[in-house]
Each structure stands twice: as structure tokens, then as C-alpha cells.
Motif scaffolding. Structure first.
Motif, mmCIF file in Angstrom:
data_model
loop_
_atom_site.group_PDB
_atom_site.id
_atom_site.type_symbol
_atom_site.label_atom_id
_atom_site.label_comp_id
_atom_site.label_asym_id
_atom_site.label_seq_id
_atom_site.Cartn_x
_atom_site.Cartn_y
_atom_site.Cartn_z
ATOM 1 N N ALA A 14 0.865 -1.025 -0.220
ATOM 2 C CA ALA A 14 0.089 -0.102 0.375
ATOM 3 C C ALA A 14 0.809 0.762 -0.005
ATOM 4 N N SER A 15 1.583 1.592 0.833
ATOM 5 C CA SER A 15 2.857 2.334 0.533
ATOM 6 C C SER A 15 3.075 2.571 -0.159
ATOM 7 N N ILE A 16 3.957 2.010 -1.537
ATOM 8 C CA ILE A 16 4.524 1.720 -2.375
ATOM 9 C C ILE A 16 3.725 2.395 -3.837
ATOM 10 N N ALA A 17 2.624 1.686 -3.592
ATOM 11 C CA ALA A 17 1.429 1.957 -4.789
ATOM 12 C C ALA A 17 1.036 3.293 -4.100
ATOM 13 N N ILE A 18 0.816 3.796 -2.876
ATOM 14 C CA ILE A 18 0.436 5.170 -2.192
ATOM 15 C C ILE A 18 1.815 5.923 -3.011
ATOM 16 N N GLY A 19 3.028 5.606 -2.822
ATOM 17 C CA GLY A 19 3.666 6.916 -3.209
ATOM 18 C C GLY A 19 4.130 7.092 -3.695
ATOM 19 N N ALA B 5 3.298 4.525 -18.431
ATOM 20 C CA ALA B 5 3.313 3.714 -19.234
ATOM 21 C C ALA B 5 4.748 3.442 -17.787
ATOM 22 N N ASN B 6 5.274 4.798 -17.584
ATOM 23 C CA ASN B 6 6.726 4.921 -16.248
ATOM 24 C C ASN B 6 5.937 4.476 -14.896
ATOM 25 N N TYR B 7 4.849 5.026 -15.314
ATOM 26 C CA TYR B 7 4.553 4.439 -13.089
ATOM 27 C C TYR B 7 3.747 3.165 -13.233
ATOM 28 N N LEU B 8 3.230 2.067 -14.096
ATOM 29 C CA LEU B 8 3.207 1.227 -14.637
ATOM 30 C C LEU B 8 4.566 0.342 -14.044
ATOM 31 N N THR B 9 5.110 0.472 -15.207
ATOM 32 C CA THR B 9 6.792 -0.193 -14.861
ATOM 33 C C THR B 9 7.319 0.098 -13.395
ATOM 34 N N SER B 10 7.455 1.286 -12.977
ATOM 35 C CA SER B 10 8.329 1.363 -12.054
ATOM 36 C C SER B 10 6.945 0.351 -10.639
ATOM 37 N N LEU B 11 5.439 0.812 -10.716
ATOM 38 C CA LEU B 11 4.985 -0.111 -9.742
ATOM 39 C C LEU B 11 5.539 -1.749 -9.183
ATOM 40 N N VAL B 12 5.347 -1.972 -10.878
ATOM 41 C CA VAL B 12 5.665 -3.352 -10.788
ATOM 42 C C VAL B 12 7.067 -3.487 -10.059
ATOM 43 N N SER B 13 8.263 -2.881 -11.129
ATOM 44 C CA SER B 13 9.663 -3.061 -10.050
ATOM 45 C C SER B 13 9.306 -3.351 -8.516
ATOM 46 N N ALA B 14 8.884 -1.977 -8.615
ATOM 47 C CA ALA B 14 8.920 -1.320 -6.885
ATOM 48 C C ALA B 14 8.216 -2.046 -6.180
ATOM 49 N N ALA B 15 7.146 -2.845 -6.139
ATOM 50 C CA ALA B 15 5.992 -3.933 -5.490
ATOM 51 C C ALA B 15 6.595 -5.615 -5.708
ATOM 52 N N ALA B 16 7.455 -6.065 -6.750
ATOM 53 C CA ALA B 16 8.362 -6.754 -6.931
ATOM 54 C C ALA B 16 9.580 -6.560 -5.519
ATOM 55 N N GLN B 17 10.206 -5.666 -5.792
ATOM 56 C CA GLN B 17 10.820 -5.119 -4.716
ATOM 57 C C GLN B 17 10.420 -5.543 -3.195
ATOM 58 N N GLY B 18 9.961 -4.804 -2.666
ATOM 59 C CA GLY B 18 9.325 -5.087 -1.882
ATOM 60 C C GLY B 18 8.582 -6.153 -1.105
ATOM 61 N N PHE B 19 7.966 -7.194 -1.766
ATOM 62 C CA PHE B 19 7.779 -7.948 -1.709
ATOM 63 C C PHE B 19 9.086 -8.896 -1.319
ATOM 64 N N VAL B 20 9.999 -9.415 -2.512
ATOM 65 C CA VAL B 20 11.141 -10.170 -1.853
ATOM 66 C C VAL B 20 11.644 -9.729 -0.512
ATOM 67 N N TRP B 21 12.175 -8.388 -0.508
ATOM 68 C CA TRP B 21 11.804 -8.162 0.420
ATOM 69 C C TRP B 21 11.733 -8.216 1.682
ATOM 70 N N VAL B 22 10.582 -8.539 1.864
ATOM 71 C CA VAL B 22 10.098 -8.435 2.826
ATOM 72 C C VAL B 22 10.127 -10.194 3.634
ATOM 73 N N THR B 23 9.312 -10.748 2.357
ATOM 74 C CA THR B 23 9.351 -11.648 2.536
ATOM 75 C C THR B 23 10.919 -12.472 2.620
ATOM 76 N N VAL B 24 12.274 -12.529 2.413
ATOM 77 C CA VAL B 24 13.540 -12.498 2.684
ATOM 78 C C VAL B 24 13.419 -12.635 4.337
ATOM 79 N N ILE B 25 13.590 -10.884 4.223
ATOM 80 C CA ILE B 25 13.843 -10.352 6.398
ATOM 81 C C ILE B 25 13.006 -11.674 7.041
ATOM 82 N N PHE B 26 11.173 -11.563 6.509
ATOM 83 C CA PHE B 26 10.660 -12.560 7.843
ATOM 84 C C PHE B 26 11.009 -14.066 7.649
ATOM 85 N N ALA B 27 11.423 -14.756 6.529
ATOM 86 C CA ALA B 27 12.543 -16.370 6.008
ATOM 87 C C ALA B 27 13.754 -16.152 7.180
#
Length: 348
Positions: free
Chosen positions: A91-96, A117-139
């Protein structure tokens, strides 16, 4: 029988949140039945309760039987917190990014398709990075917990009900609103710094055109992106641990202080670089008629601008000290508060 409540709490905390209440009632009934079967008449002694709990086994083992499986990346004790943090981060990534896209679309004079186009590309990239980092930290946290539990079990072969930790007091509980707000603020600031640094400056709307004079030297600032990632990672890790632990303690306070000091050192390293600020800031203001080279305002800005780095460093240190003092005082209040008087309910 406080030890029974502590045992049931230790078991249910290792289970998914939606199952805890049902299993709590089931365990309560099971223990009552086992005690009634062994001691049909007369008072129930503490030794009787301990024998029943020993027969049921270690809370880890009993919780594993209820779960029916053991292989997972994010265990049941952390999964609810994992989902909460993941939702906050997304949600923070999407709002920002949405806010940045809206502002840049308003400022930019290009067509609408390129910003989208830039917005959608940035959104997908940032969301993927956020998912990976949160999962890695919790793992990583999950693995640390498993190793700690395995180490404790190996050192304490003869488990006893008296080893059960007490049920946490509600007065020591950390409200989730604080860590959630901190994570949201950290991610929004990070998104702005990484995707639209040009928006950090002095704005002026003239003849329908919005211009921004940047505070920062973007070429120098980009070299500090890895440091910004480290600051964000430590900040989010600190708040994740607070959400997981939920209760104030001396160990959590020490962890909070250490991480806060690391973040402070990194931020001071960033702000101490004099090349970080836009060297042409004053000239750009004059060129865009933001500032007149004649007058007290100009002289004041010329004298104060070189000191901005020092002020930022001092402000960072002061804010860090205030945060440490606030957390220390909150821990001291919970530590010095008198323990609540609880009435024991009859077992049967």
C-alpha cells in the motif's frame, strides 16, 4: 491454575490466528477432563497439573500436532505479521508512486501515455522488490527462531511446565499503529527519493507552469542510493521486530537502540557530504525570479545555505536521541508498573 493458562497460551501462539480461540477452548476442556479422570474427588494439586501437562508434551510438539505439518517458509507464529507488513509495504509503494506520478504528470508537458507507462513499470518493479525484501526478512527471522527453539530444546531435555514463560501483560503491549506509521513513512520517503528526487525543492507556479528548484545535487545523490536502501531496510526491520514481539522488554529496547544508532550513523554520513546539496541552488532561484539578488532575504539565504548540512546532521542526532529516550521511558514505565492482581478461576 496459572500454569495451565501459560501452557495454553504457549501452544496457541504457535498456531494460525484464526485457529487459536477454538484450540484454546479445546485444550482447556481436554486438560479439565484429564485432571478429572485422574483426581475424581478432592482438591487438585500443582503436581497433578504438571503431570498432565508433561503428558501432553512440550508446547512446540503439541502445536506441531495441531498444525499437521512442519515445512514452511514463514511459520504460523509469524505469518499474520508477515501478511500485515506485506500489505503495508504494498500500500505504501502504491500510494507513494501514485502521488509521484500525479505530480509529475501535472508538472510535465509531455503526453499522458509516457507517464502512465513509466508509472506502471515503476509500480511493478517496486512491488516486486518490496515483496522479495519482506519475504527475505521474515524468512531470516523465522530461521533464527527455529534455531533458537532447537538450541533451547537441546539444552533443556527435561522440559517442565514451570519453564513456561508468563502470559504478557497488556500494559507492556506495543500498539501496532506506531510501527505501521513508521513503515509507511519510510517507504513513501524512499519512493520519492528513488523515483522523483526533482520534486524535493522550491516550487513556483507561474503562468500555468510549475517549476521546481531542487535542493539536491542529483548526480551526487544517486551515489547514495545503496545507503538509502540500507537505512530503509534497518528502519523497516526495527518496526517488523516490534510488531512480531508485541511486548516491551529489555532485549527489545537494546535492539531498538542499536538499530537506531546504525540508522543515525548512516543518515549523518549522507547529510555530512557538502556535495549533496545543489551548488547552483541560489543562482537557480534568481534565474527563475524566485529570489531577488538585492535585499535581506538574499543575504540571509547566502549566509545560511552552507550551514544546511550541519543542521541536518544535528537534527538527525537530536531526533535519534529523542526516539531512544522515548522508548527507554516507555519501557521503564512498563517495568516499574505494579503487576496486576488477577483472580484465579476454578478449574472445574
Amino acid at each position: 491454575m496459572e500454569v495451565i493458562d501459560r501452557y495454553i497460551y504457549a501452544v496457541t501462539q504457535r498456531l494460525p490466528k484464526q485457529q487459536r480461540e477454538d484450540i484454546k477452548q479445546e485444550l482447556q476442556s481436554l486438560i479439565e477432563d484429564m485432571l478429572e479422570e485422574r483426581i475424581p474427588d478432592g482438591p487438585i494439586a500443582k503436581e497433578d497439573v504438571e503431570r498432565v501437562l508433561l503428558e501432553l508434551g512440550h508446547p512446540n510438539e503439541l502445536a506441531a500436532k495441531y498444525r499437521g505439518y512442519e515445512r514452511y517458509l514463514i511459520g504460523p507464529m509469524l505469518f499474520d505479521a508477515y501478511l500485515t507488513i506485506l500489505k503495508i509495504v504494498m500500500a505504501s509503494i502504491a500510494i507513494g508512486l501514485t502521488a509521484v506520478w500525479a505530480i509529475e504528470t501535472f508538472v510535465s508537458h509531455s503526453g499522458i501515455l509516457d507517464p502512465i507507462a513509466n508509472y506502471l513499470t515503476s509500480l511493478v518493479s517496486a512491488a516486486a522488490q518490496g515483496f522479495v525484501w519482506v519475504t527475505v526478512i521474515f524468512a531470516w527471522i523465522e530461521r533464527r527462531q527455529r534455531l533458537n527453539v532447537a538450541g533451547n530444546d537441546s539444552r533443556n531435555k527435561a522440559w517442565k511446565p514451570s519453564d513456561l514463560p508468563p502470559i504478557p501483560d497488556a500494559k507492556t503491549q506495543i500498539k501496532r499503529s506506531g510501527p505501521i506509521s513508521s513503515i509507511f513513512f519510510t517507504i513513501v520517503v524512499l519512493v520519492i527519493c528513488l523515483y522523483s528526487t526533482d520534486l524535493l525543492g522550491v516550487w513556483r507556479l507561474h503562468d500555468g507552469t510549475l517549476t521546481v528548484v531542487s535542493f539536491l545535487n542529483n548526480d551526487v545523490f544517486r551515489h547514495y542510493w545503496p545507503l538509502l536502501w540500507m537505512v530503509a531496510a534497518f528502519s523497516i526491520l526495527r518496526e517488523i521486530v516490534r510488531i512480531i514481539v508485541q511486548q516491551r522488554s529489555g532485549k527489545l529496547l537494546v535492539f531498538h537502540i542499536v538499530v537506531t544508532l546504525i540508522i543515525t550513523v548512516l543518515m549523518c554520513t549522507l547529510f555530512a557530504d557538502n556535495a549533496l546539496l545543489n551548488p547552483d541552488f541560489i543562482q537557480d532561484l534568481i534565474a527563475l525570479s524566485h529570489l531577488s539578488p538585492e535585499g535581506k532575504d538574499f543575504d540571509t539565504l547566502v549566509s545560511l545555505w552552507p550551514k544546511v548540512n550541519e543542521w541536518l546532521v544535528n537534527a538527525t542526532i537530536v531526533l535519534a536521541l529523542l526516539d531512544i529516550i522515548t522508548e527507554s521511558y516507555a519501557w521503564y514505565r512498563t517495568k516499574s508498573a505494579p503487576a496486576p492482581i488477577t483472580k484465579q478461576k476454578p478449574l472445574v
